[in-house]
Design an enzyme around this catalytic site. Structure first.
Site, PDB file in Angstrom:
ATOM      1  N   ASP A  10     -10.191  -7.533   6.751  1.00  0.00           N
ATOM      2  CA  ASP A  10      -9.238  -6.518   6.275  1.00  0.00           C
ATOM      3  C   ASP A  10      -9.869  -5.706   5.135  1.00  0.00           C
ATOM      4  O   ASP A  10      -9.895  -4.476   5.209  1.00  0.00           O
ATOM      5  CB  ASP A  10      -7.908  -7.165   5.866  1.00  0.00           C
ATOM      6  CG  ASP A  10      -6.938  -6.115   5.357  1.00  0.00           C
ATOM      7  OD1 ASP A  10      -6.306  -5.440   6.186  1.00  0.00           O
ATOM      8  OD2 ASP A  10      -6.849  -5.930   4.127  1.00  0.00           O
TER       9      ASP A  10
ATOM     10  N   LYS B   4      -5.534   1.800   7.832  1.00  0.00           N
ATOM     11  CA  LYS B   4      -6.631   1.016   8.375  1.00  0.00           C
ATOM     12  C   LYS B   4      -6.261  -0.461   8.346  1.00  0.00           C
ATOM     13  O   LYS B   4      -5.446  -0.837   7.509  1.00  0.00           O
ATOM     14  CB  LYS B   4      -7.941   1.249   7.596  1.00  0.00           C
ATOM     15  CG  LYS B   4      -7.857   1.079   6.075  1.00  0.00           C
ATOM     16  CD  LYS B   4      -7.509  -0.189   5.407  1.00  0.00           C
ATOM     17  CE  LYS B   4      -8.251  -1.438   5.730  1.00  0.00           C
ATOM     18  NZ  LYS B   4      -7.868  -2.551   4.786  1.00  0.00           N
TER      19      LYS B   4
ATOM     20  N   ILE C 248       0.824  -1.215   0.000  1.00  0.00           N
ATOM     21  CA  ILE C 248       0.000   0.000   0.000  1.00  0.00           C
ATOM     22  C   ILE C 248       0.859   1.267   0.000  1.00  0.00           C
ATOM     23  O   ILE C 248       0.479   2.279  -0.607  1.00  0.00           O
ATOM     24  CB  ILE C 248      -1.019   0.008   1.169  1.00  0.00           C
ATOM     25  CG1 ILE C 248      -2.119   1.037   0.909  1.00  0.00           C
ATOM     26  CG2 ILE C 248      -0.354   0.260   2.511  1.00  0.00           C
ATOM     27  CD1 ILE C 248      -2.907   0.813  -0.347  1.00  0.00           C
TER      28      ILE C 248
ATOM     29  N   SER D 247      11.944   1.077   6.878  1.00  0.00           N
ATOM     30  CA  SER D 247      11.469  -0.238   6.485  1.00  0.00           C
ATOM     31  C   SER D 247      12.653  -1.181   6.543  1.00  0.00           C
ATOM     32  O   SER D 247      13.784  -0.762   6.262  1.00  0.00           O
ATOM     33  CB  SER D 247      10.918  -0.168   5.052  1.00  0.00           C
ATOM     34  OG  SER D 247       9.868  -1.065   4.851  1.00  0.00           O
ATOM     35  N   ARG D 248      12.392  -2.433   6.910  1.00  0.00           N
ATOM     36  CA  ARG D 248      13.518  -3.354   7.029  1.00  0.00           C
ATOM     37  C   ARG D 248      14.078  -3.713   5.661  1.00  0.00           C
ATOM     38  O   ARG D 248      15.283  -3.849   5.488  1.00  0.00           O
ATOM     39  CB  ARG D 248      13.078  -4.601   7.793  1.00  0.00           C
ATOM     40  CG  ARG D 248      12.659  -4.290   9.222  1.00  0.00           C
ATOM     41  CD  ARG D 248      11.810  -5.368   9.821  1.00  0.00           C
ATOM     42  NE  ARG D 248      10.665  -5.698   8.968  1.00  0.00           N
ATOM     43  CZ  ARG D 248       9.764  -6.629   9.248  1.00  0.00           C
ATOM     44  NH1 ARG D 248       9.876  -7.306  10.355  1.00  0.00           N
ATOM     45  NH2 ARG D 248       8.769  -6.863   8.420  1.00  0.00           N
TER      46      ARG D 248
HETATM   47  P1  NAP Z   1       2.447  -5.556   3.259  1.00  0.00           P
HETATM   48  O1  NAP Z   1       2.893  -5.138   1.906  1.00  0.00           O
HETATM   49  O2  NAP Z   1       2.420  -7.009   3.582  1.00  0.00           O
HETATM   50  O3  NAP Z   1       3.274  -4.859   4.426  1.00  0.00           O
HETATM   51  C1  NAP Z   1       3.767  -3.537   4.376  1.00  0.00           C
HETATM   52  C2  NAP Z   1       5.160  -3.476   4.943  1.00  0.00           C
HETATM   53  O4  NAP Z   1       5.105  -3.508   6.368  1.00  0.00           O
HETATM   54  C3  NAP Z   1       6.043  -4.653   4.576  1.00  0.00           C
HETATM   55  O5  NAP Z   1       6.591  -4.488   3.293  1.00  0.00           O
HETATM   56  C4  NAP Z   1       7.083  -4.661   5.675  1.00  0.00           C
HETATM   57  O6  NAP Z   1       8.171  -3.860   5.288  1.00  0.00           O
HETATM   58  C5  NAP Z   1       6.342  -4.029   6.848  1.00  0.00           C
HETATM   59  N1  NAP Z   1       6.057  -5.042   7.853  1.00  0.00           N
HETATM   60  C6  NAP Z   1       5.450  -6.236   7.662  1.00  0.00           C
HETATM   61  N2  NAP Z   1       5.380  -6.919   8.821  1.00  0.00           N
HETATM   62  C7  NAP Z   1       5.974  -6.137   9.748  1.00  0.00           C
HETATM   63  C8  NAP Z   1       6.247  -6.297  11.122  1.00  0.00           C
HETATM   64  N3  NAP Z   1       5.884  -7.404  11.783  1.00  0.00           N
HETATM   65  N4  NAP Z   1       6.874  -5.295  11.777  1.00  0.00           N
HETATM   66  C9  NAP Z   1       7.225  -4.171  11.122  1.00  0.00           C
HETATM   67  N5  NAP Z   1       7.020  -3.972   9.811  1.00  0.00           N
HETATM   68  C10 NAP Z   1       6.400  -4.942   9.138  1.00  0.00           C
HETATM   69  O7  NAP Z   1       0.991  -4.991   3.568  1.00  0.00           O
HETATM   70  P2  NAP Z   1       0.098  -3.918   2.790  1.00  0.00           P
HETATM   71  O8  NAP Z   1      -0.759  -4.611   1.797  1.00  0.00           O
HETATM   72  O9  NAP Z   1       0.940  -2.780   2.338  1.00  0.00           O
HETATM   73  O10 NAP Z   1      -0.886  -3.508   3.983  1.00  0.00           O
HETATM   74  C11 NAP Z   1      -0.441  -2.711   5.070  1.00  0.00           C
HETATM   75  C12 NAP Z   1      -1.631  -2.011   5.688  1.00  0.00           C
HETATM   76  O11 NAP Z   1      -2.277  -1.233   4.672  1.00  0.00           O
HETATM   77  C13 NAP Z   1      -2.691  -2.964   6.231  1.00  0.00           C
HETATM   78  O12 NAP Z   1      -3.226  -2.462   7.416  1.00  0.00           O
HETATM   79  C14 NAP Z   1      -3.744  -2.999   5.131  1.00  0.00           C
HETATM   80  O13 NAP Z   1      -5.056  -3.254   5.634  1.00  0.00           O
HETATM   81  C15 NAP Z   1      -3.655  -1.584   4.594  1.00  0.00           C
HETATM   82  N6  NAP Z   1      -4.112  -1.459   3.208  1.00  0.00           N
HETATM   83  C16 NAP Z   1      -3.708  -2.360   2.243  1.00  0.00           C
HETATM   84  C17 NAP Z   1      -4.211  -2.280   0.947  1.00  0.00           C
HETATM   85  C18 NAP Z   1      -3.779  -3.234  -0.140  1.00  0.00           C
HETATM   86  O14 NAP Z   1      -4.286  -3.142  -1.270  1.00  0.00           O
HETATM   87  N7  NAP Z   1      -2.855  -4.165   0.090  1.00  0.00           N
HETATM   88  C19 NAP Z   1      -5.133  -1.286   0.632  1.00  0.00           C
HETATM   89  C20 NAP Z   1      -5.490  -0.353   1.611  1.00  0.00           C
HETATM   90  C21 NAP Z   1      -4.972  -0.457   2.884  1.00  0.00           C
HETATM   91  P3  NAP Z   1       9.690  -4.272   5.669  1.00  0.00           P
HETATM   92  O15 NAP Z   1       9.778  -5.772   5.622  1.00  0.00           O
HETATM   93  O16 NAP Z   1      10.518  -3.578   4.640  1.00  0.00           O
HETATM   94  O17 NAP Z   1       9.915  -3.738   7.060  1.00  0.00           O
END
Ligand code: NAP
Length: 305
Positions: free
Chosen positions: A167, A89, A13, A35-36
């Site tokens: 989610d 969110k 996101i 970010s890691r």
């Molecule tokens: P994601 O790509 O799986 O995670 C985002 C980043 O968070 C990862 O690349 C990782 O970066 C970091 N992360 C993951 N686990 C972690 C941990 N345990 N501790 C610290 N950092 C961590 O997820 P996403 O789809 O972007 O979703 C993230 C949020 O945005 C959620 O709450 C989701 O509901 C919301 N969202 C998502 C979407 C969508 O389309 N996917 C749409 C709207 C909102 P590093 O490994 O580089 O640290």
């Protein structure tokens, strides 16, 4: 004057929505990432949050984009270090941790913004205005999408705190709680858990006021993000996740794109910081917590990405 912001948790996101929204923002400059593994070309990148907080006092706003379960520790550290905080969110893993953040932000005189991007969809404000003086007879949410398409390989959605189909479902609930002229509460829920997972892959919800919802993450082919509301004075449909409005079966506005949602969130954040206020509405997450409290659990077939 533009505010320096750091994006934390550079994943799907952050790259899909936050980075383009910030690049076009008149209010913010993307001044750092934390970010890691992830980074954004041309932006100073940190891998450790404490190091970032210590070394970049010029960055006064932190936008947290990681999954909800690990988010609290980052939000608390940012507020304790005097930064304004914006939460993706769902705003946290539990309601009480977000209440704690709200109290902390208040005690420090900082802004906390629990964002709901779907509330910024093009047709949500017009739908709310149309429903304002009407009596809702029946409403139904259909939120059916393909988890493999939207969350490829993201196992955290099926781990405790990941909320499973809630989610995306919480996006529908964020719209519902925004547009209905009177609040509803959950009466019944049926939750389908893959036998090998910790969170539901589908849910059917029944609320007071003849409001129902059908969330399913196994939908292949066309995806459906609809909310239909029958009132004593006509029928409203919000389609495409709140971006397209139909009144009595006729197109009545909106735009079929989600690209306006994140620019609107950042404009709101700028306004909150400027006015020294916070916005934390937990009503969508309360419905999810209620569903997980009250829901009947049904085991369904294993799920693998
Ligand atoms: P994601 O790509 O799986 O995670 C985002 C980043 O968070 C990862 O690349 C990782 O970066 C970091 N992360 C993951 N686990 C972690 C941990 N345990 N501790 C610290 N950092 C961590 O997820 P996403 O789809 O972007 O979703 C993230 C949020 O945005 C959620 O709450 C989701 O509901 C919301 N969202 C998502 C979407 C969508 O389309 N996917 C749409 C709207 C909102 P590093 O490994 O580089 O640290």
């Amino acid at each position: 004057m533009s505010l320096n912001v750091a994006l934390v948790g550079i994943g799907k996101i952050a790259l899909d929505q936050h980075v383009p929204a910030l690049k076009a923002s008149p209010d913010f400059t993307l001044a750092a990432t934390v970010s890691r593994k992830g980074s954004v070309e041309g932006v100073p990148a940190f891998t450790d949050f404490a190091t970032f907080l210590e070394s970049r006092p010029d960055v006064t706003v932190v936008s947290l984009c990681m999954p909800p379960a690990p988010r609290y520790d980052y939000a608390e550290a940012a507020l304790l270090a005097g930064r304004h905080v914006m939460l993706e969110k769902p705003p946290g893993a539990t309601l009480s941790e977000v209440h704690a953040l709200e109290a902390l932000a208040k005690s420090k005189g900082l802004t906390l913004y629990a964002t709901w991007h779907s509330r910024m969809a093009h047709a949500v404000a017009p739908a709310k205005a149309w429903l304002k003086d009407k009596a809702v007879q029946v409403a139904h949410i259909t939120w059916r999408e393909d988890v493999r398409k939207w969350h490829p390989g993201q196992d955290w959605v099926f781990e405790p705190g990941g909320m499973g189909v809630f989610d995306p479902g919480i996006n529908a609930l964020s719209i519902l709680t925004e547009i209905l002229p009177a609040p509803v509460h959950l009466k019944k829920a049926r939750l389908e858990f893959p036998a090998n997972r910790q969170t539901p892959i589908a849910a059917q919800l029944t609320f007071s006021g003849n409001v129902t919802a059908d969330f399913d993450w196994r939908q292949e082919g066309p995806q459906t993000w609809d909310i239909e509301v029958q009132t004593s004075q006509g029928h409203l449909a919000l389609r495409m996740g709140g971006n397209v409005l139909e009144l009595n079966g006729k197109p009545s506005g909106g735009e079929n794109t989600i690209m306006g949602e994140y620019p609107a969130l950042y404009a709101r954040m700028a306004q909150l910081v400027k006015t020294g206020s916070s916005e934390v509405d937990l009503s969508p997450m309360t419905h999810v917590a209620d569903a997980l409290t009250l829901g009947e659990r049904v085991a369904v077939e294993d799920f693998h990405f």
